[in-house]
Design an enzyme around this catalytic site. Structure first.
Site, PDB file in Angstrom:
ATOM      1  N   ASN A   1      47.323  13.068 -43.989  1.00 31.31           N
ATOM      2  CA  ASN A   1      45.818  14.000 -43.794  1.00 31.31           C
ATOM      3  C   ASN A   1      46.039  14.237 -42.424  1.00 31.31           C
ATOM      4  O   ASN A   1      45.890  13.538 -41.444  1.00 31.31           O
ATOM      5  CB  ASN A   1      44.532  13.179 -44.340  1.00 31.31           C
TER       6      ASN A   1
ATOM      7  N   HIS B   1      35.918  13.590 -47.923  1.00 27.21           N
ATOM      8  CA  HIS B   1      36.516  12.894 -46.664  1.00 27.21           C
ATOM      9  C   HIS B   1      35.229  12.458 -46.063  1.00 27.21           C
ATOM     10  O   HIS B   1      34.164  13.379 -45.889  1.00 27.21           O
ATOM     11  CB  HIS B   1      37.490  13.684 -46.009  1.00 27.21           C
TER      12      HIS B   1
ATOM     13  N   LYS C   1      44.337  16.383 -40.773  1.00 28.17           N
ATOM     14  CA  LYS C   1      43.196  16.836 -40.239  1.00 28.17           C
ATOM     15  C   LYS C   1      43.181  18.331 -39.503  1.00 28.17           C
ATOM     16  O   LYS C   1      43.862  19.105 -39.891  1.00 28.17           O
ATOM     17  CB  LYS C   1      42.465  15.785 -39.408  1.00 28.17           C
TER      18      LYS C   1
ATOM     19  N   GLU D   1      34.642  12.488 -43.059  1.00 25.85           N
ATOM     20  CA  GLU D   1      34.194  13.503 -41.879  1.00 25.85           C
ATOM     21  C   GLU D   1      33.654  14.571 -42.287  1.00 25.85           C
ATOM     22  O   GLU D   1      32.884  15.092 -41.714  1.00 25.85           O
ATOM     23  CB  GLU D   1      35.518  13.618 -41.252  1.00 25.85           C
TER      24      GLU D   1
ATOM     25  N   SER E   1      43.164   3.401 -40.795  1.00 30.10           N
ATOM     26  CA  SER E   1      44.330   2.713 -39.849  1.00 30.10           C
ATOM     27  C   SER E   1      45.545   2.246 -40.331  1.00 30.10           C
ATOM     28  O   SER E   1      45.962   1.178 -40.007  1.00 30.10           O
ATOM     29  CB  SER E   1      43.523   1.905 -38.952  1.00 30.10           C
TER      30      SER E   1
ATOM     31  N   GLU F   1      38.458   4.535 -48.397  1.00 31.80           N
ATOM     32  CA  GLU F   1      38.423   4.659 -46.935  1.00 31.80           C
ATOM     33  C   GLU F   1      37.129   4.132 -46.153  1.00 31.80           C
ATOM     34  O   GLU F   1      36.224   4.946 -46.223  1.00 31.80           O
ATOM     35  CB  GLU F   1      38.629   6.216 -46.523  1.00 31.80           C
TER      36      GLU F   1
ATOM     37  N   GLY G   1      46.173   8.929 -41.836  1.00 29.05           N
ATOM     38  CA  GLY G   1      45.486  10.096 -40.871  1.00 29.05           C
ATOM     39  C   GLY G   1      46.526  10.181 -39.833  1.00 29.05           C
ATOM     40  O   GLY G   1      47.737  10.614 -39.811  1.00 29.05           O
TER      41      GLY G   1
ATOM     42  N   GLY H   1      40.553   5.689 -38.054  1.00 32.25           N
ATOM     43  CA  GLY H   1      40.950   6.026 -36.759  1.00 32.25           C
ATOM     44  C   GLY H   1      40.588   5.008 -35.721  1.00 32.25           C
ATOM     45  O   GLY H   1      40.531   5.410 -34.340  1.00 32.25           O
TER      46      GLY H   1
HETATM   47  C1  PEP Z   1      42.221   9.570 -42.705  1.00 36.99           C
HETATM   48  O1  PEP Z   1      41.260  10.343 -41.950  1.00 36.99           O
HETATM   49  O2  PEP Z   1      41.966   9.810 -43.790  1.00 36.99           O
HETATM   50  C2  PEP Z   1      42.541   8.462 -42.279  1.00 36.99           C
HETATM   51  C3  PEP Z   1      42.902   7.540 -42.977  1.00 36.99           C
HETATM   52  O3  PEP Z   1      42.606   8.371 -40.870  1.00 36.99           O
HETATM   53  P1  PEP Z   1      43.694   7.230 -39.946  1.00 36.99           P
HETATM   54  O4  PEP Z   1      44.683   6.831 -40.815  1.00 36.99           O
HETATM   55  O5  PEP Z   1      43.730   7.853 -38.789  1.00 36.99           O
HETATM   56  O6  PEP Z   1      42.682   6.000 -39.967  1.00 36.99           O
END
Ligand code: PEP
Length: 250
Positions: free
Chosen positions: A10, A93, A12, A95, A209, A164, A230, A170
């Site tokens: 992703n 998602h 973003k 966010e 993460s 998630e 991400g 993040g």
């Molecule tokens: C995401 O935003 O879907 C995500 C998993 O981000 P990250 O891997 O950076 O935690």
């Protein structure tokens, strides 16, 4: 038999023309791992250029509008994503659930719109830190999933659920293996309840993460059928080892 793993990036709000070379490198490396499905979900404006740059490699969107067309300034329909060369999209998602106030019923409508034109869907669910700390993570996620799943999951739909935890995105923090296993098991049971035998073919991804260092441990957990990644999906050197780990755990 274990499901073929899906490792989806992703991006973003990252990605300019200059980054198409990175996408080419990731797609080229992914060819060495035919036992893993690999995809990159990029900003809508980059989809067409990315899809042209890497024919045959899965490029996805990060959101879709539920309506076919109309007065929705700044939005992208499912048919537009498909027309631009996307083969899948993320919906729900955290966010977007947070910043765009997307409710479960919006996410469900988005998933239905995408599936109806033949796009694959990665539907995200996840609990807040407060829900995890308060012991209500599983109930919260299963309620969210129940409200976000399209009503009829036909056998041919390409739907993956991405678990998630919001507090893991993040941050470098991840749930314990037992917590991930418990959640993925509960998600699988809800999928069975909603779609019967076919639920065994729906992939459940873990996201939050995921890095080269923890990927193998995460992929070894029961009912983890891949990852939504991400930050570590932006660079070939960070992303490809995650694909390698997925291939190694079958
Ligand atoms: C995401 O935003 O879907 C995500 C998993 O981000 P990250 O891997 O950076 O935690």
């Amino acid at each position: 038999m274990p499901l073929k793993k899906l490792v989806a990036g992703n991006w973003k709000m990252h990605g300019l023309s200059a980054d198409l070379q990175e996408i080419r490198e990731i797609a080229a490396a992914a060819r060495d791992y035919p036992a893993v499905d690999v995809a990159l979900c990029v900003p809508a404006i980059l989809i067409e250029r990315a899809a042209r740059a890497v024919p045959g490699f899965a490029i996805g969107g990060q959101d879709v509008h539920q309506a076919e067309k109309g007065a929705h300034t700044g939005c992208t329909s499912a048919e537009m994503l498909l027309d631009a060369g996307a083969s899948l999209t993320i919906v729900g998602h955290s966010e977007r659930r947070d910043a765009q106030r997307e409710r479960d019923e919006d996410v469900r409508a988005k998933a239905e719109a995408a599936l109806s034109v033949g796009l694959g869907v990665i539907l995200c669910v996840g609990e807040s830190f407060g829900q995890r700390e308060g012991g209500g993570a599983v109930d919260a996620v299963i309620a969210q999933l129940d409200g976000s799943l399209p009503p009829s999951l036909r056998r041919e739909v390409e739907l993956a659920i991405a678990y998630e935890p919001i507090w893991a995105i993040g941050t470098g923090k991840i749930p314990t293996s037992a917590e991930i296993g418990e959640m993925h098991g509960a998600i699988r049971r809800k999928l069975v309840e909603r779609s019967g035998d076919h639920a065994g073919n729906l992939r459940i991804l873990y996201g939050g993460s995921v890095k080269a260092l923890n990927a193998a441990d995460i992929f070894a957990i029961a009912d983890v059928d891949g990852a939504l990644v991400g930050g570590a999906s932006l660079k070939t050197a960070d992303f490809v080892p995650i694909v390698t780990a997925a291939a190694a755990t079958g």
